[in-house]
Design a protein around this motif. Structure first.
Motif, PDB file in Angstrom:
ATOM      1  N   ASP A   1      34.112   1.307  84.205  1.00 56.10           N
ATOM      2  CA  ASP A   1      34.549  -0.064  84.061  1.00 56.10           C
ATOM      3  C   ASP A   1      36.020   0.023  83.153  1.00 56.10           C
ATOM      4  N   TYR A   2      37.407   0.330  83.909  1.00 51.54           N
ATOM      5  CA  TYR A   2      38.314   0.347  82.743  1.00 51.54           C
ATOM      6  C   TYR A   2      39.364  -0.963  82.932  1.00 51.54           C
ATOM      7  N   PHE A   3      40.399  -1.331  81.762  1.00 48.84           N
ATOM      8  CA  PHE A   3      41.330  -1.457  82.549  1.00 48.84           C
ATOM      9  C   PHE A   3      42.506  -1.498  83.357  1.00 48.84           C
ATOM     10  N   ASP A   4      42.772  -2.415  84.344  1.00 44.79           N
ATOM     11  CA  ASP A   4      43.405  -1.891  85.472  1.00 44.79           C
ATOM     12  C   ASP A   4      44.675  -1.775  85.280  1.00 44.79           C
ATOM     13  N   VAL A   5      46.087  -0.974  84.842  1.00 45.67           N
ATOM     14  CA  VAL A   5      46.963  -0.752  84.030  1.00 45.67           C
ATOM     15  C   VAL A   5      47.962  -0.645  84.930  1.00 45.67           C
ATOM     16  N   LYS A   6      47.688  -0.268  85.717  1.00 43.67           N
ATOM     17  CA  LYS A   6      48.828  -0.445  86.877  1.00 43.67           C
ATOM     18  C   LYS A   6      50.067   0.474  87.131  1.00 43.67           C
ATOM     19  N   PHE A   7      48.843   2.124  86.661  1.00 46.34           N
ATOM     20  CA  PHE A   7      50.459   2.660  86.536  1.00 46.34           C
ATOM     21  C   PHE A   7      51.269   2.917  88.158  1.00 46.34           C
ATOM     22  N   PRO A   8      52.919   3.628  87.666  1.00 47.67           N
ATOM     23  CA  PRO A   8      53.943   3.155  88.728  1.00 47.67           C
ATOM     24  C   PRO A   8      53.201   4.282  89.463  1.00 47.67           C
ATOM     25  N   ASP A   9      53.496   4.859  90.999  1.00 49.25           N
ATOM     26  CA  ASP A   9      52.261   5.666  91.627  1.00 49.25           C
ATOM     27  C   ASP A   9      53.586   7.260  91.054  1.00 49.25           C
ATOM     28  N   SER A  10      54.162   7.223  90.658  1.00 49.61           N
ATOM     29  CA  SER A  10      55.162   8.295  90.763  1.00 49.61           C
ATOM     30  C   SER A  10      56.292   7.887  89.461  1.00 49.61           C
ATOM     31  N   VAL A  11      57.152   8.668  88.340  1.00 48.30           N
ATOM     32  CA  VAL A  11      57.611   8.804  86.740  1.00 48.30           C
ATOM     33  C   VAL A  11      59.112   9.901  87.782  1.00 48.30           C
ATOM     34  N   GLN A  12      60.332   9.337  88.622  1.00 43.34           N
ATOM     35  CA  GLN A  12      60.355   9.831  88.862  1.00 43.34           C
ATOM     36  C   GLN A  12      61.757  10.510  87.900  1.00 43.34           C
ATOM     37  N   GLY A  13      62.130  11.543  87.770  1.00 39.49           N
ATOM     38  CA  GLY A  13      63.007  12.173  86.988  1.00 39.49           C
ATOM     39  C   GLY A  13      62.653  12.560  85.645  1.00 39.49           C
ATOM     40  N   TRP A  14      61.769  12.118  85.251  1.00 45.12           N
ATOM     41  CA  TRP A  14      60.990  11.636  83.619  1.00 45.12           C
ATOM     42  C   TRP A  14      61.182  13.311  83.297  1.00 45.12           C
ATOM     43  N   ARG A  15      61.275  14.820  83.676  1.00 47.00           N
ATOM     44  CA  ARG A  15      60.878  16.250  83.407  1.00 47.00           C
ATOM     45  C   ARG A  15      62.637  16.089  83.180  1.00 47.00           C
ATOM     46  N   LYS A  16      64.083  15.941  83.524  1.00 48.69           N
ATOM     47  CA  LYS A  16      64.952  16.296  82.980  1.00 48.69           C
ATOM     48  C   LYS A  16      65.651  14.830  82.066  1.00 48.69           C
ATOM     49  N   LYS A  17      64.957  14.272  81.774  1.00 52.28           N
ATOM     50  CA  LYS A  17      65.323  13.560  80.181  1.00 52.28           C
ATOM     51  C   LYS A  17      65.061  13.881  79.373  1.00 52.28           C
ATOM     52  N   TRP A  18      64.911  15.404  78.656  1.00 47.80           N
ATOM     53  CA  TRP A  18      64.264  15.696  77.337  1.00 47.80           C
ATOM     54  C   TRP A  18      65.515  15.879  76.639  1.00 47.80           C
ATOM     55  N   LEU A  19      64.263  15.615  75.174  1.00 51.48           N
ATOM     56  CA  LEU A  19      65.481  15.541  73.887  1.00 51.48           C
ATOM     57  C   LEU A  19      64.553  16.429  72.904  1.00 51.48           C
ATOM     58  N   TYR A  20      65.568  16.494  71.418  1.00 47.63           N
ATOM     59  CA  TYR A  20      64.504  17.149  70.444  1.00 47.63           C
ATOM     60  C   TYR A  20      63.987  15.828  69.378  1.00 47.63           C
ATOM     61  N   ILE A  21      63.265  15.115  68.867  1.00 47.91           N
ATOM     62  CA  ILE A  21      62.661  14.205  67.647  1.00 47.91           C
ATOM     63  C   ILE A  21      62.746  15.167  66.646  1.00 47.91           C
ATOM     64  N   HIS A  22      62.900  14.140  65.628  1.00 47.85           N
ATOM     65  CA  HIS A  22      62.950  15.053  64.192  1.00 47.85           C
ATOM     66  C   HIS A  22      61.247  14.934  63.987  1.00 47.85           C
ATOM     67  N   GLU A  23      61.145  16.266  63.240  1.00 48.83           N
ATOM     68  CA  GLU A  23      59.319  16.345  63.060  1.00 48.83           C
ATOM     69  C   GLU A  23      59.534  15.969  61.112  1.00 48.83           C
ATOM     70  N   GLU A  24      59.368  14.336  60.704  1.00 42.24           N
ATOM     71  CA  GLU A  24      59.738  13.797  59.633  1.00 42.24           C
ATOM     72  C   GLU A  24      58.698  14.475  58.671  1.00 42.24           C
ATOM     73  N   SER A  25      57.741  14.766  58.751  1.00 45.96           N
ATOM     74  CA  SER A  25      56.891  15.360  57.744  1.00 45.96           C
ATOM     75  C   SER A  25      56.312  17.020  57.975  1.00 45.96           C
ATOM     76  N   ALA A  26      57.307  18.063  58.457  1.00 46.96           N
ATOM     77  CA  ALA A  26      57.720  19.231  58.880  1.00 46.96           C
ATOM     78  C   ALA A  26      56.546  19.451  57.502  1.00 46.96           C
ATOM     79  N   ASN A  27      57.023  18.925  56.026  1.00 45.62           N
ATOM     80  CA  ASN A  27      56.889  20.358  55.013  1.00 45.62           C
ATOM     81  C   ASN A  27      55.330  19.824  55.108  1.00 45.62           C
ATOM     82  N   SER A  28      54.032  19.197  55.614  1.00 46.38           N
ATOM     83  CA  SER A  28      52.990  19.166  55.527  1.00 46.38           C
ATOM     84  C   SER A  28      52.366  19.467  56.694  1.00 46.38           C
TER      85      SER A  28
END
Length: 756
Positions: free
Chosen positions: A156-183
């Protein structure tokens, strides 16, 4: 007998080849998404996010990772939280393989633990609530968003009310900086677009009995948060809370959320969102419609600096295993998925769906893929087919005709065989199917015992294998059926149809001798080629390590250069700050000198007005401040001289005015004595008059004349004209009279009137 060598050949449709590549396409991010990321503070740092240019397949620069807009707005930021890093490691997945709703599931769980349970995100509690499933539809399996996080059906967990489908999210990709790449700590798994999703035992990992006992109180608290009347907590409230306080739950943070300090908290990425932007964002990532109200606050007060944790509150730290901890047993790959192990992303929109609903496949999100993939072979149907073949009841399928001009090459067939499909161990009867599986064995030696054949082989003559050469090329030795002399009685064992079939099948195996030897030669050649490839792989690995070493050295030099540039910039900034401070000090000093000069000139004017005396400098230095000080020194000298003369004069007069008092030691006290409220001149004249009267009385007494002093004292009886005439007559002889009496005359102000 030696173990048999299995060679497998598959016909792979073009749509199934490079299925992962077909899902990527050129990134399309709208201005609305850019404005939202700016308001959320995700682009505060200049190099935090980079956008793809024209590429249709991710090629992240060094120290960057692939992510999506819908991941970032749901609480993801770099460097990532240890809990998320552990989940990716244990489940054997990459960041781009999680759906947006799965990212939001993790954000809500971390916020729940830190803000409402007062503990770090707990791995044992996670295993009690969640599991992982493959994301697929009827027509395709995905690599981008290929796995989803689901709530267990018995929780028995919280009712999150997710949308049935997140349309077009796969087309919105980008690059984020890996701030801790040295470790190693907080690093995101490097992007690998060719990595396949393989189901692991950890996807269904359950909490142990000890972990269940340790987290029972937490589960009770979650149930209480959900069902306390008037104080019910929902998944939308938790989502709105972490969006409202502007802290990304999936980011590695200095302090946990139960120490949140409001607007000055170090973990905040931006200022508060406007009510309109917050409502718009919550409706975007949830299933709330325009009629549903957006929660403005939580009904349960979260832990923070204003609502601290109770004393002796248990921390219950429990993180999933991290890469530096080594491999874990739960990472073992499960060879075959069952049908219930894959579902579509939209099916986990609700948190309380049954297992039957998990088996449904919804095609709403499949339209996002650029090309549909053919359905994979169902593992259950595959096992049924294997069992049927083992029992001898399988029906022969039509053979796929081979190309007439191409000969069968076992080496090439081995290279194109599928690495994922596990070929069942089948016997001769199984070769009648179209699985293109060839069992090559060594030529049986005469007198050697062969493996027993199955007893339920059909009486019909089995068709020849599709891999057997055509009759013109095949060398098949036909063994005639043994016949007995007519005179002898028939042998019932030889007349048995099963024995006849066994003899016939054995004769067919003889035709495979030459082919088996050729197959062994091909296998030896393939092994040699594999050894050569291994050697080349070792060489490439050495070159890769060398390149990594060179890259690390170059990176170290670049970091050193950055540090030097930063130090120079810091020194330049400090110099600018010092110059600015010096200018401010000069301005303040000039203002101070101007104020001092103004006050000195004012004092000089007052002194000149009081003394009626001014001075001119003999040798001015043309410095306003110094010249004014010289004027002040001249006036000071004049004042000191005047004070000295005044002190001497007052000291001389003091005995006359205050004959019975001692002279004060200081000039100020001496001057105050003369500034008394009494009229000192009148007092002195009265004293002198008293002396004069006494002297007159003494003079009269010395003259031995009889005087009626009562009449003399009564001034009303004395005629003033006569009295004045007497005084006037006696005035020429005043000095003589006083000298006779031994009294020195005292000066009297001319303006004062003589008293009678």
């Amino acid at each position: 007998m030696p173990p048999r060598t299995r060679l497998t050949r598959h016909s792979t449709p073009e749509s199934e080849m490079a299925a992962e590549d077909l899902e990527w396409e050129r990134s399309k991010i709208s201005n609305q998404d850019l404005n939202m990321m700016k308001k959320l503070g995700l682009m505060k740092k200049e190099d935090a996010i980079r956008f793809p240019s024209e590429e249709s397949y991710p090629n992240p620069p060094m120290e960057y990772r692939v992510s999506f807009v819908d991941h970032l707005i749901r609480g993801l930021s770099a460097p990532i939280h240890d809990f998320l890093r552990g989940l990716l490691f244990v489940y054997g997945i990459q960041l781009h393989q999680l759906t947006p709703n799965s990212i939001l599931h993790i954000s809500i769980f971390i916020t729940l633990c830190e803000c409402f349970l007062g503990i770090p995100p707990n791995w044992a509690l996670w295993k009690r609530i969640f599991l992982l499933r493959r994301n697929a539809s009827r027509n395709a399996t995905y690599n981008i968003g290929g796995v989803v996080i689901c709530v267990r059906t018995d929780v028995d967990y919280f009712d999150v009310k997710f949308p049935d489908s997140v349309q077009g999210w796969r087309k919105k990709w980008l690059y984020i900086h890996e701030e801790s790449a040295n470790s190693v700590e907080h690093n995101i798994i490097p992007f690998d677009g060719n990595a396949k999703i393989q189901r692991r035992r950890s996807w269904d990992a359950e909490a142990s009995e000890e972990e269940k006992k340790a987290t029972e109180a937490l589960m009770s608290r979650i149930h209480q948060l959900q069902n306390t009347r008037g104080k019910e907590l929902s998944g939308v409230q938790i989502t709105a809370y972490f969006l409202r306080i502007r802290v990304q739950p999936l980011q590695a943070r200095k302090n946990p959320l139960w120490t949140y300090a409001g607007g000055n908290d170090a973990n905040r990425l931006s200022s508060d969102l406007s009510a309109k932007d917050l409502e718009k964002l919550i409706r975007r990532i949830s299933r709330l419609n325009k009629k549903d109200p957006v929660p403005s606050s939580c009904r349960v007060e979260p832990y923070s600096s204003t609502n601290p944790l109770p004393e002796n509150h248990p921390t219950m730290a429990s993180l999933p295993p991290l890469p530096e901890d080594g491999e874990v047993e739960e990472q073992a790959i499960v060879a075959e998925d069952n049908q219930g192990s894959s579902l579509h992303e939209s099916e986990v929109a609700g948190s309380h769906k049954s297992a039957a609903s998990h088996e449904k496949e919804v095609e709403s999100e499949a339209s996002e893929s650029t090309q549909s993939l053919p359905p994979a072979v169902s593992p259950k149907n595959k096992r049924k087919r294997d069992d049927a073949e083992a029992s001898g009841t399988s029906k022969p399928e039509e053979a796929v005709p081979s190309h007439p001009k191409s000969a069968y090459d076992p080496y090439l067939e081995t290279l194109i065989s599928s690495d994922d499909e596990v070929v069942p161990n089948v016997d001769v009867a199984a070769r009648t199917s179209t699985s293109h599986t060839l069992v090559a064995s060594e030529t049986p030696v005469e007198g050697e015992e062969t493996s027993p054949l199955r007893q339920n082989v059909g009486t019909a003559t089995p068709p020849s294998s599709p891999l057997v050469p055509s009759p013109k090329r095949a060398r098949v030795e036909t063994i005639p059926e043994p016949t007995l002399p007519s005179s002898s009685s028939s042998n019932p064992l030889l007349d048995d149809p099963m024995i006849k079939d066994l003899i016939r099948i054995g004769s067919q195996f003889i035709g495979y001798r030459e082919y088996a030897s050729k197959a062994e030669e091909k296998l030896a050649e393939a092994n040699n080629r594999a050894d050569a490839l291994v050697q080349k792989l070792e060489q490439s690995e050495a070159a890769r390590k060398k390149a990594e070493l060179v890259a690390s050295e170059a990176k170290a030099e670049a970091d050193e250069a950055k540090a030097k540039v930063a130090s120079v910039e810091e020194l330049q900034k400090r110099l600018e700050d010092a110059e600015s401070a010096l200018n401010e000090h000069k301005t303040a000093q000039a203002a101070r000198e101007e104020g001092i000069l103004k006050r000195l000139k004012s004092q000089i004017r007052r002194t000149e007005a009081q003394t009626n005396q001014g001075f001119d400098l003999e040798n001015p230095v043309n410095d306003p401040l110094l010249d004014t000080l010289s004027y002040l020194e001249l006036h000071g000298s004049e004042i000191r001289e005047g004070v000295s003369n005044a002190s001497a004069g007052l000291s001389t007069l003091f005995p006359y005015f205050f004959p019975k008092k001692e002279e004060p030691p200081t000039f100020l006290a001496l001057a105050k004595s003369f500034n008394s409220s009494e009229d000192l001149g009148l007092k002195m004249r009265q004293e002198n008059m008293k002396v004069a009267v006494e002297s007159t009385v003494a003079l009269v007494a010395d003259s031995q004349q009889t005087v009626d002093w009562m009449k003399v004292g009564d001034t009303d009886q004395i005629e003033q004209s006569r009295w004045r005439s007497l005084i006037k007559a006696a005035k020429p002889n005043t000095k003589k009279i006083l000298a006779y009496l031994g009294i020195k005359p005292s000066s009297t102000p001319s303006s004062s009137r003589p008293e009678v």
